[in-house]
Scaffold this motif. Structure first.
Motif, PDB file in Angstrom:
ATOM      1  N   ALA A  36    -111.649 -18.248-149.499  1.00 54.78           N
ATOM      2  CA  ALA A  36    -110.766 -17.143-149.121  1.00 54.78           C
ATOM      3  C   ALA A  36    -110.959 -15.960-150.054  1.00 54.78           C
ATOM      4  O   ALA A  36    -111.084 -14.809-149.610  1.00 54.78           O
ATOM      5  CB  ALA A  36    -109.308 -17.608-149.135  1.00 54.78           C
ATOM      6  N   LEU A  37    -110.988 -16.232-151.351  1.00 51.14           N
ATOM      7  CA  LEU A  37    -111.142 -15.153-152.327  1.00 51.14           C
ATOM      8  C   LEU A  37    -112.527 -14.512-152.233  1.00 51.14           C
ATOM      9  O   LEU A  37    -112.682 -13.312-152.502  1.00 51.14           O
ATOM     10  CB  LEU A  37    -110.900 -15.693-153.736  1.00 51.14           C
ATOM     11  CG  LEU A  37    -109.465 -16.166-154.023  1.00 51.14           C
ATOM     12  CD1 LEU A  37    -109.365 -16.786-155.406  1.00 51.14           C
ATOM     13  CD2 LEU A  37    -108.476 -15.012-153.889  1.00 51.14           C
ATOM     14  N   PRO A  41    -113.280  -9.152-150.361  1.00 51.59           N
ATOM     15  CA  PRO A  41    -113.901  -7.824-150.426  1.00 51.59           C
ATOM     16  C   PRO A  41    -114.419  -7.330-149.078  1.00 51.59           C
ATOM     17  O   PRO A  41    -114.591  -6.129-148.880  1.00 51.59           O
ATOM     18  CB  PRO A  41    -115.050  -8.018-151.417  1.00 51.59           C
ATOM     19  CG  PRO A  41    -114.647  -9.187-152.254  1.00 51.59           C
ATOM     20  CD  PRO A  41    -113.906 -10.089-151.318  1.00 51.59           C
ATOM     21  N   MET A  42    -114.678  -8.262-148.155  1.00 56.83           N
ATOM     22  CA  MET A  42    -115.195  -7.861-146.846  1.00 56.83           C
ATOM     23  C   MET A  42    -114.094  -7.412-145.887  1.00 56.83           C
ATOM     24  O   MET A  42    -114.350  -6.695-144.930  1.00 56.83           O
ATOM     25  CB  MET A  42    -115.984  -9.016-146.214  1.00 56.83           C
ATOM     26  CG  MET A  42    -117.290  -9.311-146.922  1.00 56.83           C
ATOM     27  SD  MET A  42    -118.221 -10.610-146.063  1.00 56.83           S
ATOM     28  CE  MET A  42    -117.388 -12.071-146.662  1.00 56.83           C
ATOM     29  N   ILE A  43    -112.871  -7.863-146.149  1.00 55.83           N
ATOM     30  CA  ILE A  43    -111.797  -7.525-145.209  1.00 55.83           C
ATOM     31  C   ILE A  43    -110.792  -6.524-145.773  1.00 55.83           C
ATOM     32  O   ILE A  43    -110.124  -5.831-145.015  1.00 55.83           O
ATOM     33  CB  ILE A  43    -111.051  -8.790-144.715  1.00 55.83           C
ATOM     34  CG1 ILE A  43    -110.470  -9.591-145.880  1.00 55.83           C
ATOM     35  CG2 ILE A  43    -111.960  -9.642-143.872  1.00 55.83           C
ATOM     36  CD1 ILE A  43    -109.667 -10.799-145.435  1.00 55.83           C
ATOM     37  N   ALA A  48    -113.976   2.472-152.892  1.00 57.13           N
ATOM     38  CA  ALA A  48    -115.364   2.642-153.337  1.00 57.13           C
ATOM     39  C   ALA A  48    -116.334   2.712-152.163  1.00 57.13           C
ATOM     40  O   ALA A  48    -117.445   3.225-152.297  1.00 57.13           O
ATOM     41  CB  ALA A  48    -115.749   1.495-154.271  1.00 57.13           C
ATOM     42  N   ASN A  49    -115.904   2.207-150.999  1.00 56.03           N
ATOM     43  CA  ASN A  49    -116.771   2.238-149.819  1.00 56.03           C
ATOM     44  C   ASN A  49    -116.671   3.547-149.040  1.00 56.03           C
ATOM     45  O   ASN A  49    -117.396   3.744-148.067  1.00 56.03           O
ATOM     46  CB  ASN A  49    -116.399   1.090-148.871  1.00 56.03           C
ATOM     47  CG  ASN A  49    -116.642  -0.275-149.474  1.00 56.03           C
ATOM     48  OD1 ASN A  49    -117.598  -0.455-150.224  1.00 56.03           O
ATOM     49  ND2 ASN A  49    -115.795  -1.245-149.165  1.00 56.03           N
ATOM     50  N   ASN A 255    -112.260   3.347-140.045  1.00 57.94           N
ATOM     51  CA  ASN A 255    -112.088   3.367-141.503  1.00 57.94           C
ATOM     52  C   ASN A 255    -113.275   2.710-142.196  1.00 57.94           C
ATOM     53  O   ASN A 255    -113.409   1.484-142.209  1.00 57.94           O
ATOM     54  CB  ASN A 255    -110.782   2.654-141.867  1.00 57.94           C
ATOM     55  CG  ASN A 255    -110.432   2.809-143.338  1.00 57.94           C
ATOM     56  OD1 ASN A 255    -111.294   3.098-144.169  1.00 57.94           O
ATOM     57  ND2 ASN A 255    -109.177   2.610-143.667  1.00 57.94           N
ATOM     58  N   ASP A 256    -114.137   3.525-142.807  1.00 57.85           N
ATOM     59  CA  ASP A 256    -115.352   2.998-143.418  1.00 57.85           C
ATOM     60  C   ASP A 256    -115.119   2.302-144.751  1.00 57.85           C
ATOM     61  O   ASP A 256    -116.063   1.821-145.377  1.00 57.85           O
ATOM     62  CB  ASP A 256    -116.412   4.099-143.566  1.00 57.85           C
ATOM     63  CG  ASP A 256    -115.885   5.335-144.282  1.00 57.85           C
ATOM     64  OD1 ASP A 256    -114.954   5.216-145.092  1.00 57.85           O
ATOM     65  OD2 ASP A 256    -116.406   6.431-144.011  1.00 57.85           O
ATOM     66  N   THR A 257    -113.876   2.238-145.215  1.00 58.73           N
ATOM     67  CA  THR A 257    -113.593   1.530-146.463  1.00 58.73           C
ATOM     68  C   THR A 257    -113.241   0.061-146.232  1.00 58.73           C
ATOM     69  O   THR A 257    -112.977  -0.666-147.184  1.00 58.73           O
ATOM     70  CB  THR A 257    -112.446   2.208-147.247  1.00 58.73           C
ATOM     71  OG1 THR A 257    -111.222   2.071-146.514  1.00 58.73           O
ATOM     72  CG2 THR A 257    -112.740   3.667-147.495  1.00 58.73           C
ATOM     73  N   ALA A 258    -113.201  -0.376-144.966  1.00 60.37           N
ATOM     74  CA  ALA A 258    -112.878  -1.771-144.629  1.00 60.37           C
ATOM     75  C   ALA A 258    -114.068  -2.379-143.883  1.00 60.37           C
ATOM     76  O   ALA A 258    -114.145  -2.296-142.654  1.00 60.37           O
ATOM     77  CB  ALA A 258    -111.614  -1.836-143.776  1.00 60.37           C
ATOM     78  N   PRO A 259    -115.029  -2.984-144.588  1.00 63.01           N
ATOM     79  CA  PRO A 259    -116.302  -3.410-143.992  1.00 63.01           C
ATOM     80  C   PRO A 259    -116.187  -4.288-142.748  1.00 63.01           C
ATOM     81  O   PRO A 259    -116.922  -4.087-141.778  1.00 63.01           O
ATOM     82  CB  PRO A 259    -116.983  -4.177-145.139  1.00 63.01           C
ATOM     83  CG  PRO A 259    -116.372  -3.621-146.374  1.00 63.01           C
ATOM     84  CD  PRO A 259    -114.960  -3.276-146.025  1.00 63.01           C
TER      85      PRO A 259
END
Length: 284
Positions: A36-37, A41-43, A48-49, A255-259
């Motif tokens: 989960a951890l 970073p992907m969700i 920074a993105n 939203n490009d900050t949420a991959p």
């Protein structure tokens, strides 16, 4: 990534779901807390993105105007040496003004607009950096005061010497709902664009005078539940509108900050449509 994981994150960021509960449920979906951890970073949103649009040919500043509950601040971007321009109010999601929304304002400025992006949380004083705490701040806001503070943003724009009086707005998620409500409440608003935002009360749709453009992600079942009633009311009231549902993309696809939720193709196409819409109704 499993759709259940993205749906869980959507629930976490839009409903009263605590972080421990979110992580525990995420661990169940991924097979353990370590997994989960590792996918967080992907969700999760990460500034920074964020895309950074160059400002060589832009002027940017932070301004303030008087809100109903304190001083509102806003990020402003416009083309250099411009005289009078149509203004676009850029409305953020449910975590306040951030790097992504500031970049959206710069993109609007690049297209030839006076872009004004207020921060609805600014009257609350010093703000936390943590997204969970920023979202929690939203629970302290009164909807009628938030609406009034964005109505005042439109009034502020009209009072600027570099504005020609033509005003539009574009909002995302919480801001998409606000864009819909500005269309209901500001008779001389020319164009309102709502990305995956909650729909206004159907009884009030007849008050809309602006042209409306609506963008939805096909997988965003939570928000999309309100589409049929809203569209029916728009048709009944003969409101000039355009509605697009992008297949197989999620809430917050712009939203490009949420991959995990960002969809480049849908984001680019929807923005091209938005700029074409503004050109039609704000530059006529």
């Amino acid at each position: 990534m499993k759709q259940e994981i993205i749906d869980l994150y959507d629930e976490y960021t839009h409903k009263p779901l605590s972080r421990p509960e979110f992580l525990n449920r995420l661990a169940l979906l991924t097979g353990g807390m370590a997994a989960a951890l590792s996918i967080l970073p992907m969700i999760e949103v990460n500034a920074a993105n964020a895309n950074i649009t160059a400002t060589d040919d832009l002027e940017t500043e932070t301004i303030t105007y008087q809100g109903i509950n304190g001083t509102m601040s806003a990020y402003v971007a416009k083309p250099k040496n411009a005289k009078k321009l149509a203004a676009v109010i850029v409305i953020h999601e449910n975590r306040g003004l951030n790097a992504h929304i500031e970049d959206v304002a710069r993109r609007a400025a690049k297209a030839g607009y006076l872009a004004i992006a207020p921060n609805i949380l600014s009257p609350l004083g010093e703000l936390p950096k943590n997204d969970d705490e920023l979202r929690a701040k939203f629970s302290t806001l009164k909807p009628e005061e938030s609406l009034e503070n964005f109505i005042r943003a439109v009034s502020y724009a009209k009072g600027r010497k570099d504005c020609n009086g033509m005003i539009g707005c574009v909002g995302f998620c919480w801001g998409g709902a606000m864009a819909n409500n500005l269309a209901v409440n500001i008779p001389d608003l020319k164009a309102a664009v709502a990305y995956y935002g909650r729909q206004p009360e159907t009884a009030k749709v007849a008050q809309i005078k602006a042209a409306v453009m609506l963008h939805y992600g096909g997988l965003d079942t939570r928000v999309n539940e309100g589409i049929p009633a809203y569209e029916a009311a728009l048709k009944t009231s003969n409101i000039n509108y355009e509605l697009f549902v992008y297949d197989n993309v999620n809430h917050a696809f712009h939203n490009d900050t949420a991959p995990a939720r960002y969809n480049e193709a849908a984001a680019k196409l929807s923005w091209e449509r938005t700029l074409g819409f503004f050109a039609k109704y704000l530059k006529a």
